[in-house]
Design a protein around this motif. Structure first.
Motif, PDB file in Angstrom:
ATOM      1  N   UNK A 209       0.852  -1.414   0.228  1.00  0.00           N
ATOM      2  CA  UNK A 209       0.055   0.237  -0.217  1.00  0.00           C
ATOM      3  C   UNK A 209       1.080   1.440   0.049  1.00  0.00           C
ATOM      4  N   UNK A 210       0.562   2.527  -0.271  1.00  0.00           N
ATOM      5  CA  UNK A 210       1.072   3.901  -1.213  1.00  0.00           C
ATOM      6  C   UNK A 210       1.639   4.062   1.342  1.00  0.00           C
ATOM      7  N   UNK A 211       0.315   4.198   1.939  1.00  0.00           N
ATOM      8  CA  UNK A 211       1.098   4.733   3.368  1.00  0.00           C
ATOM      9  C   UNK A 211       0.352   3.170   4.203  1.00  0.00           C
ATOM     10  N   UNK A 212       0.591   3.731   5.280  1.00  0.00           N
ATOM     11  CA  UNK A 212       0.455   2.598   6.594  1.00  0.00           C
ATOM     12  C   UNK A 212      -0.867   2.972   6.993  1.00  0.00           C
ATOM     13  N   UNK A 213      -1.795   3.654   6.804  1.00  0.00           N
ATOM     14  CA  UNK A 213      -3.256   3.959   7.212  1.00  0.00           C
ATOM     15  C   UNK A 213      -3.277   2.964   6.313  1.00  0.00           C
ATOM     16  N   UNK A 214      -3.776   2.551   5.271  1.00  0.00           N
ATOM     17  CA  UNK A 214      -4.157   1.696   3.738  1.00  0.00           C
ATOM     18  C   UNK A 214      -3.728   0.264   4.972  1.00  0.00           C
ATOM     19  N   UNK A 215      -2.526  -0.153   4.874  1.00  0.00           N
ATOM     20  CA  UNK A 215      -2.090  -1.332   5.359  1.00  0.00           C
ATOM     21  C   UNK A 215      -2.993  -1.858   6.847  1.00  0.00           C
ATOM     22  N   UNK A 216      -2.917  -1.054   7.787  1.00  0.00           N
ATOM     23  CA  UNK A 216      -3.321  -1.002   8.940  1.00  0.00           C
ATOM     24  C   UNK A 216      -4.647  -1.226   8.767  1.00  0.00           C
ATOM     25  N   UNK A 217      -5.329  -0.861   7.387  1.00  0.00           N
ATOM     26  CA  UNK A 217      -7.194  -1.200   7.473  1.00  0.00           C
ATOM     27  C   UNK A 217      -7.243  -2.225   6.459  1.00  0.00           C
ATOM     28  N   UNK A 218      -6.533  -2.836   6.060  1.00  0.00           N
ATOM     29  CA  UNK A 218      -6.641  -3.569   5.175  1.00  0.00           C
ATOM     30  C   UNK A 218      -6.662  -4.876   6.202  1.00  0.00           C
ATOM     31  N   UNK A 219      -5.672  -4.980   7.117  1.00  0.00           N
ATOM     32  CA  UNK A 219      -5.797  -6.051   8.060  1.00  0.00           C
ATOM     33  C   UNK A 219      -6.640  -5.903   9.008  1.00  0.00           C
ATOM     34  N   UNK A 220      -6.939  -5.152   9.477  1.00  0.00           N
ATOM     35  CA  UNK A 220      -7.613  -4.666  10.357  1.00  0.00           C
ATOM     36  C   UNK A 220      -9.656  -5.792  10.005  1.00  0.00           C
ATOM     37  N   UNK A 221      -9.213  -5.350   8.149  1.00  0.00           N
ATOM     38  CA  UNK A 221     -10.838  -5.674   7.833  1.00  0.00           C
ATOM     39  C   UNK A 221     -10.217  -7.237   6.951  1.00  0.00           C
ATOM     40  N   UNK A 222      -9.173  -7.898   8.324  1.00  0.00           N
ATOM     41  CA  UNK A 222      -9.214  -9.618   7.832  1.00  0.00           C
ATOM     42  C   UNK A 222      -8.015  -9.793   6.458  1.00  0.00           C
ATOM     43  N   UNK A 223      -7.921  -9.061   5.718  1.00  0.00           N
ATOM     44  CA  UNK A 223      -7.224  -8.782   4.367  1.00  0.00           C
ATOM     45  C   UNK A 223      -6.232  -9.460   4.498  1.00  0.00           C
ATOM     46  N   UNK A 224      -5.040  -9.409   5.752  1.00  0.00           N
ATOM     47  CA  UNK A 224      -3.701 -10.460   5.520  1.00  0.00           C
ATOM     48  C   UNK A 224      -3.510 -10.477   7.277  1.00  0.00           C
ATOM     49  N   UNK A 225      -3.200 -12.012   7.388  1.00  0.00           N
ATOM     50  CA  UNK A 225      -2.677 -12.407   8.799  1.00  0.00           C
ATOM     51  C   UNK A 225      -1.512 -11.052   9.302  1.00  0.00           C
ATOM     52  N   UNK A 226      -1.564 -10.421   8.621  1.00  0.00           N
ATOM     53  CA  UNK A 226      -0.020 -10.052   9.358  1.00  0.00           C
ATOM     54  C   UNK A 226      -0.308  -8.107   8.476  1.00  0.00           C
ATOM     55  N   UNK A 227       0.629  -7.884   9.464  1.00  0.00           N
ATOM     56  CA  UNK A 227       0.915  -6.091   8.259  1.00  0.00           C
ATOM     57  C   UNK A 227       1.821  -5.444   9.572  1.00  0.00           C
ATOM     58  N   UNK A 228       3.070  -4.998   8.628  1.00  0.00           N
ATOM     59  CA  UNK A 228       4.068  -4.058   8.866  1.00  0.00           C
ATOM     60  C   UNK A 228       3.717  -2.680   9.945  1.00  0.00           C
ATOM     61  N   UNK A 229       3.468  -3.135  11.216  1.00  0.00           N
ATOM     62  CA  UNK A 229       3.550  -1.574  11.767  1.00  0.00           C
ATOM     63  C   UNK A 229       4.876  -1.267  12.973  1.00  0.00           C
ATOM     64  N   UNK A 230       4.489  -1.306  14.302  1.00  0.00           N
ATOM     65  CA  UNK A 230       5.438  -1.395  15.137  1.00  0.00           C
ATOM     66  C   UNK A 230       5.172  -2.298  16.006  1.00  0.00           C
ATOM     67  N   UNK A 231       5.992  -2.496  17.220  1.00  0.00           N
ATOM     68  CA  UNK A 231       6.233  -3.280  18.282  1.00  0.00           C
ATOM     69  C   UNK A 231       4.604  -2.433  19.564  1.00  0.00           C
ATOM     70  N   UNK A 232       4.557  -1.198  19.467  1.00  0.00           N
ATOM     71  CA  UNK A 232       3.989  -0.385  20.465  1.00  0.00           C
ATOM     72  C   UNK A 232       2.460  -0.352  19.904  1.00  0.00           C
ATOM     73  N   UNK A 233       1.912  -1.072  18.716  1.00  0.00           N
ATOM     74  CA  UNK A 233       1.123  -0.504  17.644  1.00  0.00           C
ATOM     75  C   UNK A 233      -0.567  -1.746  19.082  1.00  0.00           C
ATOM     76  N   UNK A 234       0.097  -2.724  19.011  1.00  0.00           N
ATOM     77  CA  UNK A 234      -0.852  -3.594  20.415  1.00  0.00           C
ATOM     78  C   UNK A 234      -1.392  -2.174  21.457  1.00  0.00           C
ATOM     79  N   UNK A 235      -0.317  -2.021  21.958  1.00  0.00           N
ATOM     80  CA  UNK A 235      -0.430  -1.025  23.227  1.00  0.00           C
ATOM     81  C   UNK A 235      -1.940  -0.335  22.945  1.00  0.00           C
TER      82      UNK A 235
END
Lengths: 325, 515
Positions: A190-216
């Motif tokens: 994706x072009x940016x973090x927002x699209x990728x994280x959105x796709x992940x939350x929609x269940x489009x992929x098992x994993x997304x590249x983000x930060x170790x602090x995201x689960x916090x």
């Protein structure tokens, strides 16, 4: 009569404000939102500086640097807050920044030697997934398995560039091979973090590249403990976010005061739960509850800023070749 | 038909407007080039991006237009309840901000989406949306409705008397197709294709997100890379010039291909159709309408569905942003309609070409150029809303002109000589002759402009004012802060506001318009 009194009061107030020197800080867009660190930092610094702190926002870190470059020496900025370790070398090359003179006891995973830029927070890139989903423990593990992943394009996004450097730093000459192995795991780029994280939350992929602090965030703000970051054997790539003062500032004293202020509790304690990163100097109260559950990294990876630019272009070419097949 | 100098001010306001638009596009490009100290030459990877961009834009335009013909024909020859609502729906997908629309598409067509759930129930394996086909699917979703409306307008401009005559002469659907519909399509389709081609040319987020990887690099992404990654302004500007060149060529081709006489004048009334009463034709039309309706409604329903629970999670700033966006949208609509009328009345080939050019403008280059021009004289943040409005005006112009232009040309061709002989000119001609006859397209164009201006994020990044963000920017910020639920709520609000504005203007144009 009352109106007159109010009007007079207002007049005095505006005059007082007009007399205060203005410190202009350029920062990335998400820093100065009502839920970001901006408002807290502004109030805290204005209390002690007798000045008017003004945030000007521009996209993300790379957009910020582009803007400073577009404006050149004429820029109104006194301080730029929000560049990161991937941009430091390019920023220094412009010759627009001045040494900070700030010293502090940083709690960074690396020793901080840069004299121009002051680190204000840091974090590790990591793949984020679900507690009961696949949990590969390394890039090779991920490539061998069939877990799916969404990543960001290094040409248009900061985490995307981080991942590019992460693989390069961990695997060197074998990086292209690793990317070829990952190609069939990557659902999309994706072009940016927002699209990728959105796709992940929609269940489009098992994993997304983000930060170790995201689960916090999910844990503290949403009381949701199903999102986890995966520890990777290779270690994790580090991102340190920094601020620097402009050489051409008309408020050098104030700018220096602000850079020093960054390393104090008033600034640092706002970081974990507004910017969702680790503070550069751990505040007296420690980290908020929930941060102790995050992945602990024992092997931080970071390409030296001076070498980064040269490695980056070659790594990008490998990435493109491997994923275009 | 040679362009005739018009009685209305001889068309000079339109030519002036066209020059202003050209200036608005070229001056920023010039500023970037000047700052770069010359053009850079695109590398091999950039040319690969140019190739991919061309392929996906041609495919998207061709498929959108081809699918739109049967849908528009079905709408033109059928009358059914909710037909008005159906026609209005045709505006909705087009006006969604990209990130919202992509999420809606993914909910329906994604790996875990509704379609794959259904396929799973039927025991079939999942279908992936990611790849060239995904990009084209998304572009068809965006542009099919626009194509349908534009082509439908062509149908409505065939005088009813022609259909009556055809019915009297016993012409069946095949003859009507050959004698009436095909000539109309030949005139209308090239323009429709050119517009959609141009829209898809600058596609960035859709192409990359659904494209599946660096294979799907578009020119706009190459501009991003040149700008952000390498700060090579010269190359960014050069790539922007290439985009302009591609759109200009497409526009020229459309102008050449779409030459052809109109149908001349009729009694200016809508007349019912006698052809196409066969059961199979009715079934086929119905099927086209249902399939298209489901295809377009699905992702919109997904956006609404995801947004409902988020509505009370929205922070107060969303409402402030909504107000700012509304103000920008209404202002932009007024200015755009003025420009559009002026340019449509000028009726020159080059004016029309300039009207298409904004579609080719790279938001990044345009934004940076404007920034370079304005920064020395004023504080960019204080100009945020004004710049947003100006950019929205220019960006909506191609659509408005495509919609209003042919209608004005038709009126002038049919009644121009009569009006000339009555010495009806200037404001009187506009008020009594032109405006009443172009109400429908004018309303549609105004609705589209308003909705587009609500949704546009484009150029504002460099001018962002922390206190006065627009609604799309606020949505982006919410997502960036992990606040997906609030973002979904705000997306629904944006969808409702955009569509509300669109429907209001569009309805106003169609209300009792069948004179």
């Amino acid at each position: 009569m009352r109106h007159l009194a109010i009007a007079t009061g207002l007049l005095f107030a505006t005059q007082a404000a007009a007399q205060d020197p203005v410190l202009t800080i350029y920062t990335y867009d998400s820093f100065n939102t009502e839920w970001g660190p901006g408002p807290v930092v502004e109030a805290a610094f204005e209390k002690e500086c007798g000045c008017d702190l003004k945030f000007v926002t521009a996209g993300d870190g790379a957009a910020l640097l582009s803007r400073i470059r577009l404006e050149g020496a004429r820029t109104e900025a006194d301080v730029v807050l929000g560049l990161d370790t991937a941009l430091i070398a390019q920023a220094a090359e412009t010759g627009l920044f001045a040494p900070s003179g700030v010293e502090a006891g940083y709690n960074l995973p690396i020793t901080w030697r840069d004299e121009t830029f002051v680190p204000f927070d840091w974090g590790y890139f990591a793949f984020v997934g679900l507690k009961d989903g696949p949990k590969p423990g390394s890039f090779e593990d991920l490539a061998a398995g069939d877990a799916t992943v969404v990543i960001q394009d290094p040409r248009s996004s900061t985490p995307g560039l981080g991942l590019l450097m992460w693989v390069k730093e961990a695997y060197g000459d074998r990086a292209e091979q690793v990317w070829e192995g990952l190609a069939d795991n990557i659902v999309t780029v994706t072009p940016g973090w927002s699209e990728a994280y959105g796709l992940f939350l929609e269940g489009e992929a098992d994993l997304v590249l983000s930060y170790t602090t995201s689960p916090a965030y999910h844990l503290i703000a949403e009381e949701d403990d199903t999102k986890i970051a995966l520890p990777f054997e290779e270690g994790h790539y580090l991102q340190v976010e920094v601020a620097g003062m402009l050489a051409g500032t008309d408020q050098p004293e104030l700018a220096r005061d602000f850079l020093q202020f960054i390393t104090t509790d008033a600034f640092q304690s706002a970081i974990p739960e507004t910017n969702w990163m680790y503070p550069a100097v751990t505040p007296d109260g420690g980290l908020p509850e929930g941060f102790d559950t995050l992945v602990q990294v024992d092997k931080p990876l970071l390409t030296a800023p001076e070498a980064a630019a040269g490695i980056r272009d070659a790594a990008l070419e490998e990435w493109r070749r491997a994923l275009s097949q | 038909m040679a362009p005739r100098a018009l009685a209305i001010g001889r068309g000079w306001p339109g030519r002036l407007a066209a020059l202003c638009v050209a200036g608005f596009l070229l001056a920023p490009l010039g500023a970037v080039l000047w700052r770069a100290g010359g053009a850079g030459w695109p590398g091999a990877a950039d040319w690969a991006a140019v190739r991919f961009t061309l392929v996906q834009a041609v495919l998207s335009a061709a498929i959108s237009a081809a699918l739109a013909v049967p849908v528009a024909r079905a709408l033109a020859r059928r009358r059914f309840r909710l037909r008005g609502a159906y026609v209005a729906l045709m505006g909705a997908p087009f006006i969604l901000p990209v990130i919202v629309a992509v999420m809606g598409l993914v909910v329906v067509f994604g790996r875990g989406g509704w379609i794959n759930d259904l396929l799973g129930l039927a025991g079939l394996g999942p279908v992936s949306i990611y790849g060239l086909h995904g990009v084209v699917l998304a572009h068809v979703f965006f542009n099919l409705p626009l194509a349908v409306r534009l082509i439908l307008q062509g149908w409505q401009e065939i005088p009813g008397e022609r259909f009556r005559l055809a019915a009297q002469l016993g012409a069946g659907p095949a003859e009507i197709r050959r004698l009436l519909e095909w000539p109309m399509l030949r005139r209308v389709l090239p323009g429709v294709c050119a517009v959609i081609f141009a829209i898809c040319l600058t596609s960035f987020a859709v192409a990359l997100t659904l494209g599946g990887g660096p294979r799907s690099t578009t020119v706009e992404l190459a501009i991003y890379q040149a700008f952000r990654f390498e700060f090579d302004l010269g190359r960014a500007a050069m790539l922007s010039v290439i985009q302009f060149a591609m759109v200009t060529l497409a526009g020229l081709a459309a102008l050449r291909l779409s030459r052809g006489e109109g149908f001349g004048t009729g009694f200016d009334r809508v007349v019912p159709r006698w052809d196409a009463r066969g059961r199979w034709l009715r079934l086929a039309d119905g099927a086209w309408l249902v399939v298209t309706g489901v295809f377009l409604l699905g992702p919109l329903a997904a956006v609404a569905w995801r947004g409902l629970p988020g509505l009370d999670a929205m922070p107060a700033s969303v409402w402030t942003a909504a107000r700012a966006s509304l103000a920008v949208a209404l202002g932009a609509t007024g200015v755009t309609m003025g420009l559009t009328l002026a340019m449509a009345l000028a009726r020159r080939g080059w004016v029309e070409l300039i009207g298409l050019a904004p579609l080719a403008a790279s938001p990044l280059v345009l934004g940076s150029g404007l920034f370079l021009l304005l920064n020395p004289v004023a504080n960019p943040a204080s100009l945020a809303l004004a710049v947003t409005m100006a950019v929205n005006v220019v960006m909506a112009l191609p659509f408005a002109l495509r919609i209003v232009g042919p209608a004005v040309a038709g009126v002038e061709a049919d009644y121009g000589r009569l009006a000339d002989s009555l010495a009806m000119r200037g404001a009187a001609r506009l008020r009594w002759l032109v405006l009443p006859r172009i109400r429908r397209p004018l309303g549609f164009a105004a609705g589209l402009t308003a909705a587009l201006s609500m949704g546009d994020l484009g150029v504002i990044a460099l001018f962002a004012d922390p206190e006065r963000a627009t609604l799309p920017l606020t949505i982006f910020r919410l997502i960036g802060a992990y606040r997906m639920e609030a973002a979904a709520g705000a997306s629904l609000l944006l969808l409702a506001l955009s569509f509300g504005l669109f429907a209001l203007f569009d309805h106003g144009g169609r209300w009792r318009a069948d004179t």
